[in-house]
Design a protein around this motif. Structure first.
Motif, PDB file in Angstrom:
ATOM      1  N   PRO A   1       0.826  -1.214   0.000  1.00 37.46           N
ATOM      2  CA  PRO A   1       0.000   0.000   0.000  1.00 37.46           C
ATOM      3  C   PRO A   1       0.862   1.266   0.000  1.00 37.46           C
TER       4      PRO A   1
ATOM      5  N   ASP B   1      -4.544   9.988  -2.954  1.00 34.57           N
ATOM      6  CA  ASP B   1      -5.243  10.082  -1.645  1.00 34.57           C
ATOM      7  C   ASP B   1      -6.294   8.985  -1.551  1.00 34.57           C
TER       8      ASP B   1
ATOM      9  N   ARG C   1      -4.765   5.622  -0.957  1.00 33.45           N
ATOM     10  CA  ARG C   1      -4.224   5.480   0.407  1.00 33.45           C
ATOM     11  C   ARG C   1      -5.340   5.117   1.377  1.00 33.45           C
TER      12      ARG C   1
ATOM     13  N   LEU D   1      -6.290   1.348   0.555  1.00 31.18           N
ATOM     14  CA  LEU D   1      -5.303   0.268   0.726  1.00 31.18           C
ATOM     15  C   LEU D   1      -4.710   0.247   2.129  1.00 31.18           C
TER      16      LEU D   1
END
Lengths: 325, 332, 304, 307
Positions: free
Chosen positions: C220, C291, C294, C297
């Motif tokens: 991630p 974004d 993020r 993940l």
């Protein structure tokens, strides 16, 4: 009944998550008489911590109080505007949290954090506040109180930090002290010292509402106990009655799990199954899925809290009628 | 509990270097034996070195001193590679059910990892079948085969950790506070599971915990640790009923009894704080907190002396003379 | 890695099991969740896709070539014939924009990829092995990070000379240091996780632990780093070209077009503003996507 | 704590040496004699020979590096090929402008960034939060030259409020500072917001509120003091991106600062000037990081006071 210092009436609070409304606290009524220690016991996720934080107005997003009132010494505090709530918090009602490692501000000296409440509520000059703090440190059993005032939290052990937390809460001599699992993060020898300290606090007239999942702590400290399960109060009684004649199947399950540990033997008593998901609570009694005496009636309608005599109430269709074991 | 020794340690010690030359004495010259199929409980407060000892015994940590035998063969100076043939026999279960499972792997892959590491099953299909058997054995529904750890409850995750540990039939499982993070009802389920598995598969447990009542229930023998050393070791029943080391006595008295009738007994409490393992006190490690400490205690560190099956590290065995406490009355 | 959508193996063909198999959350489930929860990330993914398509099919989308001049109607404002007008050499801006998108996207993606591979590899080595190698790698990273990124890029361009491939090399050398530092701290954090200790207890070899436990859990972070580094590479390249050090004429790059248009800013502002707006749009799209990814993940997010 | 700072200092000196070596090597591996390329085709070999000897380029590399280093320590960075004047003098004059520009830009960025970050964090998921976060994302995404040109086009060219370019007095630094600061304001506000949101979940914030602090009290006395730590580290990183941005802003607003000098040096292949400007800017970044580290250990008592 002598006047109650803190009364929580039909309090309900929920978490509004994307997945739906989690009913964490459901129509909870709790009374804390003056100078008494009252306990709320229950496993994690039963809503005991939510209840006290809701009545202190410390719920964080997305939690919100949905209904009910909280009366502190004859004054309703939930409906107060934020300014007045802040005036009461730390002055008339104070709280001690569970983990002393994270509940103190790591970059501020301990003395300053303790005198903060005095400056907020009594706008006391710094020097006088420091003297008051030193006296309180000595009262809670912190050695070399004066020197300790200027140390930082990371320089103190777990036990000392919890004493600082208690000093911080008691500095304004609140009417009610709420302790959320005060000794859970401590070792057993230090825990015993803190429990003895809390017993002494109560003898000075402060009413205490203590939250714990540890039945030993509840037995040693409390005069009256509420048992919570899945957001609801399932049984309440004075401590001796509850430990000797538990009526609700969940309370009996808890007590026999604990006592079977001490009895030895091979098979430990357990409560089968898992705590229900608060998002979709089962219809009827929320303990029905795990209760061995569950019948049709339990699954359909939710039993209400029946008074079985001298302050002993239980929320179960069958436990009430003379079923005292 | 058979009588031949699975694992033995003599004067095992471990020190962690700290800044500016100071050292943390996590474990200092501990000697103990673990017999085949027994459950040896290790109890003590935080910072007493019980977790470090657990990892030393299965060589996840290399000791800074002392010697270690596994089934009679000395393995102290074995390299990781050489020790790998015994690695399979020694497994570990963790306290935090949320951190001990890889969040990116499904339950199947987690439990299958030891099987694949030692090529136990010929094909992937056989491995999956073996995993399903293990899940049945630990009481996790088979249909959760492909779920991720965050889709399980705390109790279920601990069961998956146990399934992973028993997958390759180890001789010893070190359980590091396996039930401390769980509620009492779920805790009892896991303790029953561990007991049943031991009966079926006959492996030994090194059960580490700070919860004395849990250790008392599950252990055959118990070692009480203080500041990196063993202050008392012996059969569980004797230790809890008639402790001889003062520290054990104070530890037992400090437990909040779940019985309101015994609340006003003014029990003597240990004063002061848990001393830091960085600068160990002279003489007996406990003398700074022991109300009965004499000049001898301050100078000379007592050695574990065995007497009638019990080993105690105290010059006076003062614990035995404290007011005798009967065990708690039984409940419904 | 992500659990592939699994047919139940013939585990005893137990019907009860087969019907209630809990599906593993595959990569596509994650993307579907991203789409449902974060419309903006999806919109930016579409915008990025459009740019990639425009870059690939540039020749078909415009009649003009990006090189040939038409001095007669130079600096003409956007009109029917030239949708975005023409530049000082009479070249069609839309065509140069399309060819420029080819360069800018490659400049954004390629060096980020190279920088990530180099940075992540060194980061994991430093994190997992630690000790001396860790110190050496980190000191080299400190030296690289000591330079303001523009200055370092200028210095490397000075030594290598202009042109596309040199810009790609330069940007990868500029990117790797920050990536290696982030990946190193991530590897150290993961190394201390209990499930890595569990794998060691089982007897899994270090190499396997690296591949099965540490790398997937770094994923991630790597994906988010990638989506956030692409825009910074595009910005650095466009600044370099803006200073005349990156892409040279006759090649087309948005940064270069902005620079060329600067002299005519007051009479033909669109010469510079159109490419700048395009750069901003692509960078914005990548930032929104980064974004969004993020949030989806991040395992912490998953456990809520 | 002193031991900590000495270690940091040594590391900084080592990095500075590494940087000097790297620059020296990079500028030397370019084939051909810099003087010849600079003088162009018509120069006769004799003058090239003389100039090369004069600038000491015929010495072996080690000697050149040693002489260069000793010079740098004494503040003498050699003389610029293209401008003929000592590099140190050129830089001192240029440094004043860059310092003013970077300082104003930093001031603008941090004041705007921190206030927006705090408001966005306190009013999480509110209208203001979305507005500020959208703006800061825009800020991070807009290339510096675009912001500079837009400001120049609107405020200078059309509205004549501020000078288009050049340096006369503070007002000619306003537009460039905003252009340079706009980008870092975006990243500062995003960082302050995420740090503050994390801190507001901490247990000691509950304790502070349980003591009766109002929202403002909790923020000032407890949350912000802890939020300062990551922000200080961010400020160190910002220095290097401010210097990067300065190169472009100075070119657009034709302010002759260090960035402008560096661009001239590169175009004129002027090695001493390039070496001087490169070394100087990296020195600023490294010293900036050092100061941030020291500030960090002063702010965080856990590091300052060894138990």
């Amino acid at each position: 009944m002598e006047k109650n210092m803190l009364e929580i009436r039909h309090l309900s609070a929920s978490f509004f998550t994307q997945k739906g409304e989690v009913k964490a606290v459901n129509d909870v009524c709790i009374e804390v008489p003056k100078g008494k220690i009252v306990g709320i016991v229950g496993e994690s996720g039963c809503g005991k911590s939510m209840t006290v934080r809701a009545c202190m107005g410390l719920l964080k997003y997305p939690g919100r109080v949905v209904g009910g009132e909280a009366w502190l010494d004859g004054k309703e505090i939930l409906s107060l505007p934020e300014k007045e709530k802040c005036a009461i918090r730390g002055d008339e009602i104070a709280m001690v949290f569970q983990d002393p490692m994270t509940s103190l501000n790591p970059v501020v000296r301990v003395g300053k954090q303790v005198t903060e409440a005095l400056r907020l509520h009594r706008n006391m000059p710094a020097a006088e506040a420091r003297r008051e703090a030193v006296a309180m440190f000595e009262a809670v059993g912190i050695p070399e109180a004066k020197k300790r005032l200027s140390s930082y939290p990371h320089q103190l052990s777990g036990g000392l930090r919890q004493r600082v937390m208690i000093a911080m809460a008691m500095i304004c001599h609140p009417k009610v002290l709420i302790a959320d699992e005060p000794t859970t993060a401590l070792d057993v020898t230090v825990e015993a010292q803190i429990l003895r300290l809390m017993k002494k606090l109560c003898s000075d007239g402060t009413s205490v509402l203590i939250i714990s999942h540890n039945l030993g702590v509840i037995a040693q400290l409390c005069d009256y106990v509420y048992v919570m399960y899945a957001g609801r109060i399932v049984e309440q009684a004075d401590t001796f009655t509850l430990f000797e004649e538990p009526l609700h199947p969940y309370t009996r399950g808890l007590l026999s799990s604990v006592s079977s540990l001490r009895r030895g033997g091979d098979k430990l008593d357990t409560i089968p199954g898992v705590v229900p998901n608060l998002l979709h609570l089962p219809a009827g009694c929320s303990f029905s899925l795990r209760c061995e005496r569950c019948e049709e009636k339990c699954r359909e309608c939710l039993p209400d809290l029946m008074d079985v005599g001298d302050g002993h109430k239980v929320r179960c269709h069958f436990a009430g009628r003379g079923e005292k074991a | 509990m058979s009588d031949h020794v699975l694992l033995e340690a003599v004067n095992l010690s471990k020190e962690f270097p700290l800044s500016r030359g100071k050292r943390v004495h996590a474990v200092s010259d501990v000697s103990l034996k673990v017999y085949e199929g027994e459950t040896l409980g290790i109890v003590g407060e935080s910072g007493c070195g019980k977790s470090t000892l657990g990892r030393l015994l299965i060589r996840l940590l290399s000791p800074t001193g002392g010697r270690l035998w596994f089934r009679g063969e000395e393995v102290t100076s074995f390299s990781d590679q050489a020790f790998s043939k015994y690695r399979r026999q020694l497994q570990l279960i963790f306290q935090d059910p949320y951190a001990s499972l890889d969040p990116r792997m499904t339950a199947r892959d987690i439990i299958a990892e030891p099987l694949n590491a030692y090529h136990v099953c010929p094909t992937k299909k056989a491995t999956t079948e073996r995993v399903l058997e293990l899940m049945e054995a630990v009481g996790v529904p088979g249909e959760f085969l492909y779920r991720y750890p965050h889709q399980f409850s705390g109790g279920q995750r601990q069961r998956i950790g146990i399934a992973r540990a028993i997958a390759i039939d180890p001789a010893l499982i070190v359980c590091d506070e396996p039930v401390s993070a769980l509620d009492v009802s779920v805790q009892n389920q896991i303790l029953n599971l561990l007991r049943d598995l031991q009966k079926e598969r006959g492996m030994a447990y090194l059960f580490i915990s700070h919860d004395l009542s849990v250790v008392r229930h599950i252990s055959d023998r118990v070692a009480v640790m203080f500041l990196g050393t063993i202050c008392e070791i012996g059969p569980a029943k004797d230790i809890f009923e008639a402790p001889q080391h003062p520290y054990t006595r104070f530890l037992l008295d400090a437990i909040p009894q779940p019985d309101p009738r015994r609340r006003d007994e003014e029990v003597p409490l240990l004063k002061g704080e848990i001393p830091s393992p960085v600068n160990l006190p002279e003489g007996c490690l406990f003398h700074t907190r022991c109300p009965y400490a004499t000049e001898k205690c301050r100078r000379e560190r007592p050695v574990l002396r065995s007497e009638a099956g019990r080993e105690v590290a105290c010059h006076y065995r003062v614990g035995a003379t404290l007011p005798q406490k009967n065990s708690a009355p039984e409940h419904v | 890695m992500f659990g592939k959508k699994k047919k139940l193996m013939a585990a005893g063909e137990d019907v009860r099991l087969k019907s209630q198999i809990g599906e593993a959350e595959t990569f596509w489930d994650l993307m579907r969740r991203l789409a449902k929860e974060n419309k903006l990330a999806v919109f930016s993914a579409v915008v990025i896709l459009l740019f990639i398509l425009a870059a690939i099919f540039a020749p078909f989308l415009t009649p003009y070539s990006y090189k040939d001049m038409d001095l007669l109607n130079r600096l003409s404002p956007p009109s029917g014939a030239h949708l975005l007008g023409t530049d000082e050499g009479g070249r069609d801006i839309l065509t140069r924009m399309l060819y420029g998108s080819r360069v800018s996207l490659m400049i954004g993606v390629l060096p980020t990829l190279l920088g990530m591979i180099l940075g992540a590899a060194l980061g994991i080595i430093a994190g997992v092995i630690g000790g001396k190698t860790d110190a050496i790698i980190m000191r080299i990273a400190d030296i690289t990070l000591g330079f303001p990124s523009m200055l370092l890029a200028m210095l490397i361009m000075y030594t290598l000379g202009g042109g596309l491939m040199n810009v790609v090399l330069t940007l990868s050398l500029v990117n790797w240091a920050s990536v290696s530092r982030i990946v190193r701290s991530e590897a150290i954090r993961l190394k201390q996780n209990e499930y890595v200790e569990a794998a060691r207890a089982i007897g899994v070899k270090k190499r396997v632990i690296l591949w099965r436990h540490i790398l997937p859990n770094c994923l991630p972070t790597l994906i988010v780093l990638f989506t956030l580094n692409v825009p910074s590479s595009i910005l650095t390249e466009s600044s370099l070209s803006f200073l005349g050090l990156g892409i040279q004429v006759p090649d087309a790059s948005w940064g270069l077009m902005v620079n060329m248009g600067r002299q005519f800013l007051y009479i033909a502002p669109w010469l510079s503003l159109v490419p700048s707006a395009a750069i901003m749009l692509v960078v914005l799209a990548f930032n929104f996507l980064g974004d969004g990814l993020r949030d989806v993940l991040d395992p912490h997010q998953k456990n809520q | 704590m002193k031991q900590n700072i000495i270690k940091r200092l040594l590391q900084a000196v080592f990095v500075l040496l590494g940087v000097a070596l790297l620059i020296f090597i990079m500028l030397r591996i370019v084939p051909g004699n810099p003087i010849a390329t600079m003088m162009g085709e018509h120069a006769d070999p004799a003058t090239i020979e003389r100039m090369t000897a004069e600038f000491g380029l015929d010495q072996p590399a080690i000697v050149q590096f040693a002489r260069y280093l000793s010079g740098a320590v004494r503040g003498d960075f050699g003389t610029s090929y293209s401008l003929g004047r000592p590099v140190a003098a050129l830089m001192r004059q240029a440094f004043g402008n860059t310092l003013k520009l970077a300082f104003l830009a930093a001031l603008f960025a941090w004041i705007l960034g921190i206030t927006c970050g705090i408001i966005a964090a306190v009013k999480k998921n509110g209208l203001l939060d979305r507005l500020f976060m959208g703006l800061s994302l825009l800020g991070v995404s807009m290339p510096v030259f675009m912001v500079a040109m837009l400001l120049q086009y609107v405020f200078a060219f059309h509205l004549h409020w501020l000078p288009i370019s050049g340096v006369d007095g503070l007002k000619s630094f306003i537009l460039p500072a905003i252009a340079l600061g706009w980008n870092s304001a975006g990243s500062v506000s995003r960082l302050v917001r995420s740090t503050l949101i994390e801190i507001l979940q901490e247990d000691y914030i509950d304790t502070a509120r349980a003591k009766g602090n109002r929202q403002m009290g909790v923020l000032l006395r407890h949350a912000l003091r802890n939020a300062m730590l990551p922000v200080v580290t961010m400020m160190a990183i910002q220095i290097s991106s401010l210097l990067s941005g300065a190169v472009i802003t100075e070119t657009i607003f034709s302010i002759n600062g260090i960035g402008q000098l560096a661009v001239q040096a590169i175009n004129g292949r002027d090695i001493p000037l390039l070496q001087g400007t490169a070394l100087f800017s990296t020195a600023i970044v490294i010293i900036g990081n050092l100061l941030a580290d020291c500030l960090y250990s002063v702010l965080d008592p856990r590091i300052r006071k060894e138990a």
